[in-house]
Scaffold this motif. Structure first.
Motif, PDB file in Angstrom:
ATOM      1  N   ASN A  89     -40.272  83.647 -12.138  1.00  0.00           N
ATOM      2  CA  ASN A  89     -41.394  84.304 -11.499  1.00  0.00           C
ATOM      3  C   ASN A  89     -41.093  85.620 -11.683  1.00  0.00           C
ATOM      4  OD1 ASN A  89     -42.589  81.783 -10.796  1.00  0.00           O
ATOM      5  ND2 ASN A  89     -41.887  81.797  -8.683  1.00  0.00           N
ATOM      6  N   SER A  90     -40.170  86.246 -11.639  1.00  0.00           N
ATOM      7  CA  SER A  90     -39.829  87.704 -11.689  1.00  0.00           C
ATOM      8  C   SER A  90     -39.652  88.231 -13.234  1.00  0.00           C
ATOM      9  CB  SER A  90     -38.549  88.001 -10.854  1.00  0.00           C
ATOM     10  OG  SER A  90     -37.534  87.644 -11.662  1.00  0.00           O
ATOM     11  N   GLY A  91     -39.474  87.343 -14.183  1.00  0.00           N
ATOM     12  CA  GLY A  91     -39.582  87.464 -15.462  1.00  0.00           C
ATOM     13  C   GLY A  91     -38.173  87.687 -16.025  1.00  0.00           C
ATOM     14  N   ALA A  92     -37.182  87.374 -15.188  1.00  0.00           N
ATOM     15  CA  ALA A  92     -35.624  87.166 -15.750  1.00  0.00           C
ATOM     16  C   ALA A  92     -35.512  86.141 -16.641  1.00  0.00           C
ATOM     17  CB  ALA A  92     -34.701  87.132 -14.476  1.00  0.00           C
ATOM     18  N   ILE A  93     -36.326  84.989 -16.549  1.00  0.00           N
ATOM     19  CA  ILE A  93     -36.198  83.801 -17.713  1.00  0.00           C
ATOM     20  C   ILE A  93     -37.469  83.588 -18.074  1.00  0.00           C
ATOM     21  CG2 ILE A  93     -33.788  83.025 -16.641  1.00  0.00           C
ATOM     22  CD1 ILE A  93     -35.443  80.770 -15.211  1.00  0.00           C
ATOM     23  N   ASP A  94     -37.637  83.036 -19.150  1.00  0.00           N
ATOM     24  CA  ASP A  94     -38.875  82.424 -19.665  1.00  0.00           C
ATOM     25  C   ASP A  94     -39.391  80.953 -19.324  1.00  0.00           C
ATOM     26  OD1 ASP A  94     -39.543  85.169 -21.475  1.00  0.00           O
ATOM     27  OD2 ASP A  94     -37.462  84.141 -22.393  1.00  0.00           O
ATOM     28  N   ALA A  95     -38.450  80.300 -19.150  1.00  0.00           N
ATOM     29  CA  ALA A  95     -38.772  78.954 -18.636  1.00  0.00           C
ATOM     30  C   ALA A  95     -37.662  78.472 -18.047  1.00  0.00           C
ATOM     31  CB  ALA A  95     -39.105  78.096 -19.962  1.00  0.00           C
ATOM     32  N   HIS A  96     -38.006  77.176 -17.395  1.00  0.00           N
ATOM     33  CA  HIS A  96     -36.901  76.528 -16.435  1.00  0.00           C
ATOM     34  C   HIS A  96     -36.859  75.059 -16.889  1.00  0.00           C
ATOM     35  CE1 HIS A  96     -34.075  75.596 -13.721  1.00  0.00           C
ATOM     36  NE2 HIS A  96     -34.635  74.944 -12.558  1.00  0.00           N
ATOM     37  N   PHE A  97     -35.507  74.629 -17.146  1.00  0.00           N
ATOM     38  CA  PHE A  97     -35.691  72.890 -17.717  1.00  0.00           C
ATOM     39  C   PHE A  97     -35.067  72.263 -16.469  1.00  0.00           C
ATOM     40  CE2 PHE A  97     -33.307  69.866 -20.602  1.00  0.00           C
ATOM     41  CZ  PHE A  97     -34.501  68.911 -20.603  1.00  0.00           C
ATOM     42  N   LEU A  98     -35.976  71.318 -15.766  1.00  0.00           N
ATOM     43  CA  LEU A  98     -35.492  70.506 -14.626  1.00  0.00           C
ATOM     44  C   LEU A  98     -36.275  69.129 -14.726  1.00  0.00           C
ATOM     45  CD1 LEU A  98     -37.938  71.798 -11.852  1.00  0.00           C
ATOM     46  CD2 LEU A  98     -38.412  72.217 -14.266  1.00  0.00           C
ATOM     47  N   ASP A  99     -36.082  68.454 -13.728  1.00  0.00           N
ATOM     48  CA  ASP A  99     -36.469  66.982 -13.670  1.00  0.00           C
ATOM     49  C   ASP A  99     -38.129  67.079 -13.507  1.00  0.00           C
ATOM     50  OD1 ASP A  99     -37.128  66.289 -10.836  1.00  0.00           O
ATOM     51  OD2 ASP A  99     -35.390  67.558 -10.744  1.00  0.00           O
ATOM     52  N   TYR A 100     -38.988  66.058 -13.939  1.00  0.00           N
ATOM     53  CA  TYR A 100     -40.277  66.092 -14.019  1.00  0.00           C
ATOM     54  C   TYR A 100     -41.093  66.032 -12.554  1.00  0.00           C
ATOM     55  CZ  TYR A 100     -44.778  63.627 -14.774  1.00  0.00           C
ATOM     56  OH  TYR A 100     -46.133  63.333 -14.615  1.00  0.00           O
ATOM     57  N   GLU A 101     -40.435  65.264 -11.674  1.00  0.00           N
ATOM     58  CA  GLU A 101     -41.070  65.198 -10.504  1.00  0.00           C
ATOM     59  C   GLU A 101     -40.937  66.513  -9.744  1.00  0.00           C
ATOM     60  OE1 GLU A 101     -42.958  62.988  -9.243  1.00  0.00           O
ATOM     61  OE2 GLU A 101     -42.821  61.415 -10.528  1.00  0.00           O
ATOM     62  N   ALA A 102     -39.765  67.226  -9.560  1.00  0.00           N
ATOM     63  CA  ALA A 102     -39.414  68.531  -9.115  1.00  0.00           C
ATOM     64  C   ALA A 102     -40.660  69.498  -9.898  1.00  0.00           C
ATOM     65  CB  ALA A 102     -38.064  68.865  -9.224  1.00  0.00           C
ATOM     66  N   ALA A 103     -40.674  69.397 -11.220  1.00  0.00           N
ATOM     67  CA  ALA A 103     -41.516  70.226 -11.898  1.00  0.00           C
ATOM     68  C   ALA A 103     -43.052  70.274 -11.269  1.00  0.00           C
ATOM     69  CB  ALA A 103     -41.320  70.141 -13.179  1.00  0.00           C
ATOM     70  N   GLN A 104     -43.364  69.043 -10.968  1.00  0.00           N
ATOM     71  CA  GLN A 104     -44.931  68.910 -10.533  1.00  0.00           C
ATOM     72  C   GLN A 104     -45.103  69.695  -9.167  1.00  0.00           C
ATOM     73  OE1 GLN A 104     -46.645  66.887 -12.474  1.00  0.00           O
ATOM     74  NE2 GLN A 104     -44.416  67.059 -13.389  1.00  0.00           N
ATOM     75  N   ASP A 105     -44.112  69.966  -8.281  1.00  0.00           N
ATOM     76  CA  ASP A 105     -44.351  70.565  -7.205  1.00  0.00           C
ATOM     77  C   ASP A 105     -44.329  72.128  -7.489  1.00  0.00           C
ATOM     78  OD1 ASP A 105     -44.158  70.812  -4.138  1.00  0.00           O
ATOM     79  OD2 ASP A 105     -42.398  71.838  -4.533  1.00  0.00           O
TER      80      ASP A 105
END
Length: 298
Positions: free
Chosen positions: A192-208
């Motif tokens: 959100n602050s722009g420190a990274i471009d994307a985050h790799f995580l599990d599908y269900e957590a991503a939905q939240d």
């Protein structure tokens, strides 16, 4: 005559010592048997299961507004523990990377955090049978320019240290700049602050996070080879077998199904975890069950 008395006294002393040793051994054996009866699962504190978990992997395990642990894994494990005869289940939040070491070194009895079962992790701890697995997601802001996994080379990709996603990214996203975080919340804040471009995580957590921040998926990747399991210390077969028995019972009587519908509404239902009467193509007894096709492990 004196010599004979000396020999008699010596033999008597030896016999007494042997009798005492035998008595002490018997007491020790009796004490060990009693301790085993009082604490059959070798718990740190008899009657209480101390659980290492993670407080931000919604909907698997997270802390609510009151600071209490909840989520699919939390409710499922609490139910399984009760079936093993233990009502006192104490969850403690850890960084994900600290969960398995905490179980291995005896700080906790069990690790419960949607932990994917891998050969590498099995060098450190033992696992219950699997109960969940599925997809991995590349989460990003809508205007980040990362529209698919093909766009990851040269991008800063967040991963939770010690997670299944980190291992996958190291092997498959070799041209991305991996940035490691202790948990998902910290990583998403970095995105959100722009420190990274994307985050790799599990599908269900991503939905939240998508619902909360309006983020989007740049790719949902199947990862069916590491279903989640409960982690226990090496060679604690009694506890592992008790958890397996409770886990299978929770699946057979429909408890697992009810919890899955509660925490993953609308997600495809994995047949191998349903009651046997509801399965149409269940694997043969003792064979490896296929992994779930929606929810995922860490």
């Amino acid at each position: 005559m004196k010599k004979k008395n000396l020999i008699t006294r010596t033999l008597g002393a030896v016999g007494a010592a042997a009798l005492a040793a035998s008595f002490l051994a018997g007491c020790s054996s009796s004490g060990e048997a009693e301790a085993q009866q009082e604490n059959p699962y070798g718990l740190i504190e008899p009657g209480t299961i101390r659980v290492a978990s993670v407080g931000d992997i919604k909907p698997y395990a997270y802390t609510d507004s009151n600071g209490e642990f909840t989520g699919f894994d939390v409710e499922l494990f609490t139910d399984v523990a009760k079936r093993a005869g233990i009502d006192d289940v104490v969850f403690t939040g850890q960084d994900f990377a600290a969960v398995l070491p905490g179980v291995a070194n005896g700080q906790f009895d069990v690790g419960v955090a949607a932990i994917g079962i891998t050969e590498e992790r099995q060098q450190t701890v033992d696992f219950s049978d699997g109960y969940l697995a599925g997809y991995l997601t590349v989460l990003t802001a809508e205007d980040s320019g990362v529209e698919s996994v093909e766009d990851l080379p040269g991008q800063r990709l967040g991963v939770v240290q010690g997670s299944l996603q980190e291992a996958y990214a190291v092997e498959n996203f070799t041209e991305a700049d991996l940035v490691r975080f202790p948990d998902n919340n910290t990583a998403v804040s970095g995105m959100n602050s722009g420190a990274i471009d994307a985050h790799f995580l599990d599908y269900e957590a991503a939905q939240d996070y998508m619902e909360q921040y309006g983020h989007v998926s740049a790719g949902d990747i199947p990862s069916f080879d590491a279903p989640a399991g409960f982690a226990v210390a090496k060679e604690n077969d009694e506890l592992r077998e008790a958890l397996n028995e409770g886990l299978h019972a929770a699946m057979e009587d429909g408890t697992w199904k009810e919890l899955y519908q509660k925490w993953f509404p609308g997600s495809p239902m994995p047949e191998q975890y349903l009651p046997s009467a509801e399965q149409t193509g269940a694997p043969a007894e003792g064979s490896e069950a296929p992994a779930d096709e929606s929810a995922d492990s860490q």
